[in-house]
Design a protein around this motif. Structure first.
Motif, PDB file in Angstrom:
ATOM      1  N   GLY A 150       0.777  -1.234   0.000  1.00  0.00           N
ATOM      2  CA  GLY A 150       0.000   0.000   0.000  1.00  0.00           C
ATOM      3  C   GLY A 150       0.803   1.275   0.000  1.00  0.00           C
ATOM      4  N   ILE A 151       1.985   1.290  -0.638  1.00  0.00           N
ATOM      5  CA  ILE A 151       2.668   2.577  -0.831  1.00  0.00           C
ATOM      6  C   ILE A 151       1.803   3.437  -1.747  1.00  0.00           C
ATOM      7  CG2 ILE A 151       4.066   1.741  -2.774  1.00  0.00           C
ATOM      8  CD1 ILE A 151       6.327   3.559  -1.805  1.00  0.00           C
ATOM      9  N   HIS A 152       1.156   2.795  -2.728  1.00  0.00           N
ATOM     10  CA  HIS A 152       0.019   3.353  -3.465  1.00  0.00           C
ATOM     11  C   HIS A 152      -1.176   2.553  -2.963  1.00  0.00           C
ATOM     12  CE1 HIS A 152       3.015   4.313  -6.938  1.00  0.00           C
ATOM     13  NE2 HIS A 152       3.015   5.270  -6.022  1.00  0.00           N
ATOM     14  N   SER A 153      -1.998   3.165  -2.147  1.00  0.00           N
ATOM     15  CA  SER A 153      -2.899   2.359  -1.311  1.00  0.00           C
ATOM     16  C   SER A 153      -4.040   1.716  -2.085  1.00  0.00           C
ATOM     17  CB  SER A 153      -3.441   3.218  -0.166  1.00  0.00           C
ATOM     18  OG  SER A 153      -4.117   4.350  -0.664  1.00  0.00           O
ATOM     19  N   GLY A 154      -4.290   2.140  -3.314  1.00  0.00           N
ATOM     20  CA  GLY A 154      -5.244   1.401  -4.136  1.00  0.00           C
ATOM     21  C   GLY A 154      -4.676   0.086  -4.633  1.00  0.00           C
ATOM     22  N   GLU A 155      -3.352  -0.003  -4.627  1.00  0.00           N
ATOM     23  CA  GLU A 155      -2.644  -1.206  -5.080  1.00  0.00           C
ATOM     24  C   GLU A 155      -2.322  -2.044  -3.844  1.00  0.00           C
ATOM     25  OE1 GLU A 155       0.649   0.264  -7.461  1.00  0.00           O
ATOM     26  OE2 GLU A 155      -0.568   1.986  -8.049  1.00  0.00           O
ATOM     27  N   ILE A 156      -3.314  -2.706  -3.303  1.00  0.00           N
ATOM     28  CA  ILE A 156      -3.263  -3.184  -1.918  1.00  0.00           C
ATOM     29  C   ILE A 156      -3.098  -4.695  -1.801  1.00  0.00           C
ATOM     30  CG2 ILE A 156      -5.760  -3.506  -1.591  1.00  0.00           C
ATOM     31  CD1 ILE A 156      -3.188  -1.777   0.800  1.00  0.00           C
ATOM     32  N   ASP A 157      -2.801  -5.388  -2.885  1.00  0.00           N
ATOM     33  CA  ASP A 157      -2.728  -6.851  -2.870  1.00  0.00           C
ATOM     34  C   ASP A 157      -1.867  -7.387  -1.725  1.00  0.00           C
ATOM     35  OD1 ASP A 157      -3.845  -6.099  -5.268  1.00  0.00           O
ATOM     36  OD2 ASP A 157      -2.499  -7.268  -6.522  1.00  0.00           O
ATOM     37  N   GLY A 158      -0.745  -6.726  -1.455  1.00  0.00           N
ATOM     38  CA  GLY A 158       0.187  -7.219  -0.447  1.00  0.00           C
ATOM     39  C   GLY A 158      -0.398  -7.271   0.943  1.00  0.00           C
ATOM     40  N   ARG A 196      -9.029   7.092   1.818  1.00  0.00           N
ATOM     41  CA  ARG A 196      -9.750   7.822   0.763  1.00  0.00           C
ATOM     42  C   ARG A 196     -10.187   6.785  -0.272  1.00  0.00           C
ATOM     43  NH1 ARG A 196      -7.402  12.791  -3.068  1.00  0.00           N
ATOM     44  NH2 ARG A 196      -9.281  12.991  -4.334  1.00  0.00           N
ATOM     45  N   SER A 197     -11.101   5.940   0.124  1.00  0.00           N
ATOM     46  CA  SER A 197     -11.415   4.726  -0.624  1.00  0.00           C
ATOM     47  C   SER A 197     -12.823   4.783  -1.200  1.00  0.00           C
ATOM     48  CB  SER A 197     -11.285   3.515   0.303  1.00  0.00           C
ATOM     49  OG  SER A 197     -11.637   2.328  -0.344  1.00  0.00           O
ATOM     50  N   THR A 198     -12.937   4.483  -2.505  1.00  0.00           N
ATOM     51  CA  THR A 198     -14.247   4.363  -3.143  1.00  0.00           C
ATOM     52  C   THR A 198     -14.151   3.321  -4.249  1.00  0.00           C
ATOM     53  OG1 THR A 198     -14.099   5.870  -5.034  1.00  0.00           O
ATOM     54  CG2 THR A 198     -14.472   6.885  -2.886  1.00  0.00           C
ATOM     55  N   GLN A 199     -15.287   2.966  -4.826  1.00  0.00           N
ATOM     56  CA  GLN A 199     -15.292   2.038  -5.952  1.00  0.00           C
ATOM     57  C   GLN A 199     -14.868   2.724  -7.248  1.00  0.00           C
ATOM     58  OE1 GLN A 199     -19.285   0.636  -6.829  1.00  0.00           O
ATOM     59  NE2 GLN A 199     -20.180   2.502  -5.972  1.00  0.00           N
ATOM     60  N   THR A 216      -0.711  10.521  -0.944  1.00  0.00           N
ATOM     61  CA  THR A 216      -0.958  10.764   0.468  1.00  0.00           C
ATOM     62  C   THR A 216      -1.987  11.881   0.650  1.00  0.00           C
ATOM     63  OG1 THR A 216       0.721  12.494   0.693  1.00  0.00           O
ATOM     64  CG2 THR A 216       1.475  10.202   0.894  1.00  0.00           C
ATOM     65  N   ALA A 217      -2.314  12.166   1.896  1.00  0.00           N
ATOM     66  CA  ALA A 217      -3.233  13.268   2.186  1.00  0.00           C
ATOM     67  C   ALA A 217      -2.661  14.605   1.729  1.00  0.00           C
ATOM     68  CB  ALA A 217      -3.539  13.301   3.688  1.00  0.00           C
ATOM     69  N   ASN A 218      -1.332  14.693   1.613  1.00  0.00           N
ATOM     70  CA  ASN A 218      -0.684  15.897   1.101  1.00  0.00           C
ATOM     71  C   ASN A 218      -0.470  15.839  -0.411  1.00  0.00           C
ATOM     72  OD1 ASN A 218       0.873  15.378   4.051  1.00  0.00           O
ATOM     73  ND2 ASN A 218       0.026  17.419   3.700  1.00  0.00           N
ATOM     74  N   ASN A 219      -1.082  14.838  -1.057  1.00  0.00           N
ATOM     75  CA  ASN A 219      -1.000  14.644  -2.505  1.00  0.00           C
ATOM     76  C   ASN A 219       0.422  14.394  -2.992  1.00  0.00           C
ATOM     77  OD1 ASN A 219      -2.576  14.277  -4.827  1.00  0.00           O
ATOM     78  ND2 ASN A 219      -2.024  16.297  -5.613  1.00  0.00           N
ATOM     79  N   LEU A 220       1.212  13.705  -2.177  1.00  0.00           N
ATOM     80  CA  LEU A 220       2.564  13.309  -2.569  1.00  0.00           C
ATOM     81  C   LEU A 220       2.568  11.824  -2.917  1.00  0.00           C
ATOM     82  CD1 LEU A 220       4.749  15.158   0.093  1.00  0.00           C
ATOM     83  CD2 LEU A 220       4.407  15.788  -2.303  1.00  0.00           C
ATOM     84  N   ASN A 221       3.314  11.485  -3.942  1.00  0.00           N
ATOM     85  CA  ASN A 221       3.476  10.105  -4.374  1.00  0.00           C
ATOM     86  C   ASN A 221       4.675   9.516  -3.632  1.00  0.00           C
ATOM     87  OD1 ASN A 221       4.054   7.698  -5.731  1.00  0.00           O
ATOM     88  ND2 ASN A 221       3.470   8.524  -7.723  1.00  0.00           N
ATOM     89  N   LEU A 222       4.428   8.585  -2.731  1.00  0.00           N
ATOM     90  CA  LEU A 222       5.508   8.059  -1.894  1.00  0.00           C
ATOM     91  C   LEU A 222       6.577   7.350  -2.714  1.00  0.00           C
ATOM     92  CD1 LEU A 222       3.518   6.742   1.214  1.00  0.00           C
ATOM     93  CD2 LEU A 222       4.881   8.832   1.020  1.00  0.00           C
TER      94      LEU A 222
END
Length: 625
Positions: A150-158, A196-199, A216-222
């Motif tokens: 979840g570094i990109h939290s929509g990509e949450i398979d791990g 910040r989760s939706t379908q 992130t909440a600050n709109n930064l890409n980790l």
């Protein structure tokens, strides 16, 4: 995942035998190594709200489905309880994990820090001894694997795969995995983005039903923040890496891009990089073991896939030597073997989660068995101290191509855009011997400095270096030294913001100087385990240097001026006192552009006067040969 530049990460030693679950011909479906019926035909799926706008898919069934518990089982994860289509919220995740942790003294939970919105970023420590601190974990003398989801939290398979694996280690029959290895598991790295989760997030991805946000909440890409470490979340993660000292780092993503047969792709930086010994371990020991296990469980593993042209696969694939803004590039720079996992977004969530589970289990097994060789490779990389360091790379076509397991497609003229668009058919197709183009030729190289010196006032820069774990000392008294300094000309600032920063590049020249360093000046010796990382952060021609990320931008601001009424008599006085200057000025007047530009002529004298700012556009970080 990353969106640009398009590329793949592992050096493609691709052959027909490199992954054995392949499609034999352009029209074959999967072999008997998984359970997909040979008569299966592509169809539009109907599990997710976006299925109707995605390419058709073949229904997947593999041996790894045996890892699943029934929805009513006592220790079913939320993923298993809800039809293999959902992923739990932040609160639901840790309610379930806390229940599991309470069952065993082998699991401990620690917060690595709080997010900007105040959520804990939790890490689960799994060890045979039940270690709760870095010190106690180190005493068991086993390698540690850090898995980050979840570094990109929509990509949450791990996250869901890791929850299942922890369950099977504690409740099931996988406990022996901790006999030779420790697991550090961060289920959700970008915790605020996760909520910040939706379908309607990640339209190009088949599940879960609700997905978190990319930034992130600050709109930064980790996964652009490793080098500059602007975000609070990344600062916590870097501190965690320094404190817990993992031997292998796995960063789990879901990719975008084209359609293809592979479901689990993964890679790491190249042998040309700063950690060649680690690369050899990953390529010769790790990859064969993980691909064999994935194949035996009905998955199709492969290198990371990034097409040169998404509308024309025959143009080939791109090979990527990542810079330190990305997890794998950062791992290469700090000599921490780092694997970037990119599951295929068009494969259903169930398939991706199970593939990740198999990969993580295989990783723990392989690292435990091959720990001595892994640790030896890391040590060799840490203490090599190459006399020349490559800062940037150029592309070239690789000697070996790729027999690519793709999906057939055709182009259609779109009535919406007026352009030609790709229509994937879902039918497997082999694209033999595709060209592979990668950034594998050294471009800008520098001689290794023995040390760097940073004036104490550059507090933000110094704090970033400390956060990375780079060792530094401070001078205790004034010291006169012969050093090198960069002078900048022709600075070019980015025309728009990128990741919260105004990036800058400039032409550089290097000069030898004698200077007196005040007490308190920071010294960074490059003969240390993180010396290569320090070089990439401090050499201004490095694309991910703190200079190019804009942390030194104030040096481009002119703050003192001289009025025309003062510079005119000053110029006369300078010419009268220096015949050499008179000759130089007459030579400059031979340039008609200069001769007809009154401001340039006056500035010419100001720049040569003792009133001019002698630090303007000079890099404050000094090099020692």
């Amino acid at each position: 995942m990353r969106l640009a530049p398009l590329s793949i990460i592992t050096l493609l030693t691709i052959s027909a035998s490199s992954t054995t679950s392949t499609f034999a011909t352009a029209n074959d479906t999967q072999t008997a190594t998984d359970n997909t019926p040979k008569t299966a035909t592509p169809q539009i799926a109907n599990s997710y709200i976006n299925d109707k706008i995605l390419p058709p898919a073949i229904e997947w069934h593999g041996k790894s489905e045996e890892l699943l518990l029934g929805a009513d089982a006592e220790w079913a994860t939320p993923f298993e309880q809800h039809g293999l289509k959902t992923s739990p919220s932040y609160d639901e995740t840790f309610i379930w994990l806390d229940k599991l942790i309470a069952q065993s003294d082998k699991l401990k939970k620690v917060s690595i820090g709080k997010s900007p919105q105040g959520r804990d970023i939790w890490m689960i420590i799994a060890s045979q001894e039940g270690a709760a601190t870095p010190e106690t974990l180190a005493k068991n003398d086993k390698p540690s694997v850090l898995v980050q989801a979840g570094i990109h939290s929509g990509e949450i398979d791990g996250k869901d795969a890791g929850m299942m694996l922890l369950r099977d280690i504690i409740i099931g029959d996988k406990g022996e995995l901790l006999n030779k290895t420790n697991l550090l598991f961060v289920p959700i790295f970008s915790v605020d983005g996760h909520e910040r989760s939706t379908q309607y997030n990640r339209v190009n991805q088949r599940g879960p039903l609700d997905m978190g946000w990319r930034t992130t909440a600050n709109n930064l890409n980790l996964n652009r923040d490793y080098a500059k470490a602007d975000s609070l979340e990344m600062q916590h993660m870097l501190r965690t890496i320094n404190t817990w000292q993992p031997d292998l780092y796995i960063d789990v993503h879901v990719t975008d891009g084209i359609d293809y047969q592979y479901d689990v792709t993964f890679g790491y930086n190249l042998p040309q990089g700063l950690s060649p010994a680690s690369y050899n371990w990953l390529e010769k020991i790790y990859r064969p073991a993980i691909e064999a296990d994935l194949t035996s469980q009905g998955h199709i593993p492969g290198p990371l896939v990034f097409a040169i042209d998404n509308t024309d696969i025959t143009k080939g694939m791109s090979l990527w030597n990542a810079s330190p803004r990305y997890s794998n590039g950062y791992g290469d720079a700090r000599h921490l073997p780092t694997i970037l996992v990119e599951n295929h977004s068009l494969k259903p969530f169930k398939q991706r989660v199970l593939g990740t589970y198999v990969m993580l289990e295989s990783t723990l097994k392989t690292v435990g068995q091959q720990a001595t060789k892994l640790k030896a490779a890391i040590r060799k990389d840490k203490f090599s101290y190459s006399p020349m360091v490559t800062l940037s790379w150029k592309e070239k076509q690789q000697d070996k191509g790729w027999d690519f397991k793709g999906i057939d497609y055709h182009l259609e003229k779109s009535e919406i855009s007026g352009n030609e668009v790709v229509r994937w058919t879902g039918e497997p197709k082999l694209y033999p011997d595709l060209p592979v183009i990668g950034n594998t030729v050294a471009d800008v190289r520098v001689k290794r400095a023995s040390a760097y010196y940073i004036p104490a006032q550059w507090t933000e820069v110094i704090a970033r270096l400390e956060n990375h774990g780079i060792r530094l000392t401070r001078t205790e008294q004034e010291t006169e030294m012969a050093l090198e300094q960069y002078q900048f000309t022709q600075p070019e600032f980015a025309t728009k913001d990128y990741e919260g920063r105004q990036r800058v590049d400039a032409q550089v020249t290097k000069h030898s100087i004698k200077t007196t360093l005040p007490a308190g000046t920071v010294k960074i010796d490059t003969k240390q385990p993180l010396g290569d990382l320090a070089i990439l952060l401090l050499e201004p021609q490095s694309p991910d240097s703190l200079f190019q990320w804009g942390l030194f931008n104030p040096i481009f601001t002119r703050t003192e001026y001289i009025e025309n009424y003062a510079v005119e008599p000053l110029a006369r006085q300078m010419l009268e006192e220096s015949p050499a200057l008179q000759a130089e000025f007459e030579l400059a007047l031979a340039d008609p552009l200069f001769a007809t530009n009154p401001k340039a002529r006056l500035r010419w004298f100001y720049e040569r006067s003792p009133y001019y700012d002698d630090q303007y556009m000079k890099y404050p970080v000094l090099r020692q040969k």
